[in-house]
Design an enzyme around this catalytic site. Structure first.
Site, short mmCIF file in Angstrom:
data_model
loop_
_atom_site.label_atom_id
_atom_site.label_comp_id
_atom_site.label_asym_id
_atom_site.label_seq_id
_atom_site.Cartn_x
_atom_site.Cartn_y
_atom_site.Cartn_z
N GLN A 39 0.85 -1.19 0.00
CA GLN A 39 0.00 0.00 0.00
C GLN A 39 0.89 1.25 0.00
O GLN A 39 1.65 1.47 0.93
CB GLN A 39 -0.89 -0.01 1.24
N GLU A 80 -8.62 -0.77 0.88
CA GLU A 80 -8.17 -0.78 2.28
C GLU A 80 -8.89 0.27 3.12
O GLU A 80 -9.17 0.05 4.30
CB GLU A 80 -6.64 -0.56 2.35
#
Length: 282
Positions: A39, A80
């Site tokens: 990420q 996310e």
């Protein structure tokens, strides 16, 4: 339906090669899902997450998370922020779509998801590009093609990683913009870059004004007169000329330079060599 307007965007990456043909949605235990280690986004705004959590309490998750299976758990590919908000909302299960993607596609999808929402901070974006280039050997042009960006955009974002640490902090805090930072990088030396950044902040300069200030700073440096040789330098030069009976020149740059002797024949060269105390085998 895939929208062609996004080019090499998220929809292009999620082609039939990576999305299961049946498109079956699953509901998974939220605790059985883990974050994406690639990420690029390092900070999630708490206020924004809380607002999304309140919306999820009322409406639920309208768009499933994209995940891939890694051993006994499921790893987030995209979504996310929704996953974090769902945990805040107290959900025990969330809808997911399971994909089969490798690490490269995982990083590309995570990067593009954030770019399309314009969620990434400038240095997060820069580091994401650098990680893809370092790990997979992309050229800037190849990476630009992969993620649908201009090569010049990739190049400028990568340049931000060369900023002095103090200027990086100012960029991260929003005191200066990417445009300001590019102007700062156009001047030489960390000290001058930090000085220009402070002037931008203190004077509230626009990007165009910052570019003008950078040009003036570079011109001032270029126009700075070269220090003239001191008296000791001139005395040394005269002593060398008197000793060797020829023209001697010293050119210096910083702490280094050149010492040059003129000679006018082979015999004159041999005379200089003898005066220097150099023995040459006959």
């Amino acid at each position: 339906m895939v929208r062609k307007a996004l080019g090499k965007g998220l929809e292009s990456l999620l082609s039939n090669d990576f999305v299961p043909s049946k498109h079956i949605l699953l509901e998974l235990e939220i605790d059985g899902i883990i974050a994406n280690p690639y990420q690029p986004r390092k900070e999630f705004n708490e206020e924004s997450l809380n607002e999304l959590a309140e919306s999820i309490k009322v409406e639920g998750i309208l768009q499933p998370l994209l995940v891939r299976k890694v051993k006994d758990v499921y790893q987030i590919v995209a979504g996310e922020r929704r996953w974090r908000a769902a945990k805040k909302a107290g959900l025990e299960k969330v809808p997911v779509l399971v994909l089969e993607v490798d690490d490269l596609k995982l990083q590309q999808i995570a990067l593009i998801e954030n770019l399309q929402r314009e969620d990434l901070a400038p240095l997060e974006e820069s580091n994401a590009y650098k990680n893809l280039i370092d790990k997979y050997g992309f050229t800037q042009a190849e990476l630009a093609e992969q993620i649908g960006k201009k090569r010049s955009t990739i190049a400028n974002m990568l340049r931000l990683l060369q900023l002095p640490d103090q200027v990086k902090k100012e960029l991260e805090s929003g005191s200066i913009t990417v445009g300001h930072a590019i102007a700062v990088l156009s001047v030489d030396g960390l000290d001058q870059q930090e000085t220009l950044s402070r002037e931008i902040i203190n004077s509230g300069m626009s990007v165009r004004e910052a570019e003008t200030a950078a040009r003036k700073m570079k011109k001032t440096k270029a126009d700075k007169p070269v220090p003239q040789p001191g008296r000791a330098y001139e005395q040394l030069l005269q002593k060398l000329r008197n000793h060797f009976k020829t023209k001697v020149e010293i050119s210096s740059k910083g702490h280094a330079g050149k010492l040059a002797f003129d000679y006018y024949s082979d015999d004159d060269l041999n005379r200089l060599i003898i005066l220097m105390g150099i023995k040459i085998d006959s």
